[in-house]
Design an enzyme around this catalytic site. Sequence first.
Site, PDB file in Angstrom:
ATOM      1  N   GLY A  15       0.788  -1.300   0.045  1.00  0.00           N
ATOM      2  CA  GLY A  15      -0.049  -0.005   0.139  1.00  0.00           C
ATOM      3  C   GLY A  15       0.857   1.231   0.173  1.00  0.00           C
ATOM      4  N   SER A  16       2.002   1.180  -0.579  1.00  0.00           N
ATOM      5  CA  SER A  16       2.840   2.346  -0.467  1.00  0.00           C
ATOM      6  C   SER A  16       2.406   3.493  -1.497  1.00  0.00           C
ATOM      7  CB  SER A  16       4.416   2.153  -0.825  1.00  0.00           C
ATOM      8  OG  SER A  16       4.583   1.776  -1.936  1.00  0.00           O
ATOM      9  N   ASN A  17       1.625   3.106  -2.659  1.00  0.00           N
ATOM     10  CA  ASN A  17       1.080   4.102  -3.529  1.00  0.00           C
ATOM     11  C   ASN A  17      -0.228   4.629  -2.944  1.00  0.00           C
ATOM     12  OD1 ASN A  17       2.520   4.371  -6.277  1.00  0.00           O
ATOM     13  ND2 ASN A  17       2.665   2.091  -5.859  1.00  0.00           N
ATOM     14  N   ARG A  94      -5.625  -8.689  -8.634  1.00  0.00           N
ATOM     15  CA  ARG A  94      -6.627  -9.279  -9.320  1.00  0.00           C
ATOM     16  C   ARG A  94      -7.055  -8.900 -10.657  1.00  0.00           C
ATOM     17  NH1 ARG A  94      -7.171 -13.869  -7.697  1.00  0.00           N
ATOM     18  NH2 ARG A  94      -9.286 -14.042  -8.488  1.00  0.00           N
ATOM     19  N   ASN A 110      -5.131   2.631 -12.815  1.00  0.00           N
ATOM     20  CA  ASN A 110      -4.239   1.731 -12.189  1.00  0.00           C
ATOM     21  C   ASN A 110      -2.813   2.319 -12.263  1.00  0.00           C
ATOM     22  OD1 ASN A 110      -3.255  -1.050 -11.222  1.00  0.00           O
ATOM     23  ND2 ASN A 110      -2.800  -1.222 -13.436  1.00  0.00           N
ATOM     24  N   HIS A 112       1.245   0.994 -12.841  1.00  0.00           N
ATOM     25  CA  HIS A 112       2.292  -0.154 -13.170  1.00  0.00           C
ATOM     26  C   HIS A 112       3.515   0.364 -13.290  1.00  0.00           C
ATOM     27  CE1 HIS A 112       3.255  -4.035 -14.728  1.00  0.00           C
ATOM     28  NE2 HIS A 112       3.813  -3.496 -15.781  1.00  0.00           N
ATOM     29  N   ALA A 176       9.168   7.202  -8.104  1.00  0.00           N
ATOM     30  CA  ALA A 176       8.433   7.993  -9.078  1.00  0.00           C
ATOM     31  C   ALA A 176       7.015   7.704  -9.033  1.00  0.00           C
ATOM     32  CB  ALA A 176       9.045   7.705 -10.453  1.00  0.00           C
ATOM     33  N   GLU A 177       6.760   6.593  -8.845  1.00  0.00           N
ATOM     34  CA  GLU A 177       5.109   6.055  -8.852  1.00  0.00           C
ATOM     35  C   GLU A 177       4.563   6.903  -7.668  1.00  0.00           C
ATOM     36  OE1 GLU A 177       4.075   1.810  -8.590  1.00  0.00           O
ATOM     37  OE2 GLU A 177       6.058   1.466  -8.996  1.00  0.00           O
TER      38      GLU A 177
END
Length: 207
Positions: A15-17, A94, A110, A112, A176-177
Amino acid sequence: MTERKRVGVLISGRGSNMSALIEACKKPSYPAEIILVISNRSEAAGLDIAAVAGIATRVIDHRKYPSREAFEADLDAALRAAKVDIICMAGFMRLLTKGFVEAWRDRQLNIHPSLLPAFKGLDTHERVIAAGMKISGCTVHFVRTEMDAGPIIAQAKIPVLPEDSPGDLAARVLEAEHKLYPQALKLVASGSARVEGERVIHDRSPD
Ligand code: GAR
């Protein structure tokens, strides 16, 4: 300011994002707020982080359902009950069926850890290094039925260094995310990014 968009975050693990989005939403001028965090895994570390931040959490464990459709019906019901406007998938591992994806078309994001459409799927950084790539990065996109595919909202590039291990590269891309996802959500929530012909058009560039 116009009303903030109500965001539901889907996680499966660390859950870091999600944390980066929580931080961004603390700014009163940010155009979105996180209403609900849902994990398909009860052991996801991100659930505790969200709870500490005072955000409602739910576990909807896919293993307890007889089919993907039954799992997604409960997921959809929870999001709608919370009056969610935008879904952010943040390490949610999922695949979702066409029915769910179409129901949330252009309202589901999302992230990625590659420059899509290259290197979809798992073990991204291993494959980037094995391919001899000199540049990698991350992408935030609207979700479509195909895994890690859909109109690209924002991307950030990160150099691949000769001595990089997959872990080294993952750590720099993750940093960067954490900047990119809040920027991309801001664009969508403020209405300055829209989908035209499966490309995202921006009224103005990200801050
Ligand atoms: C992130 O690197 C995200 O880009 C990736 O999973 C990680 C989740 O980390 N997502 C995918 O690979 C989607 N195909 P987090 O739980 O700390 O945000």
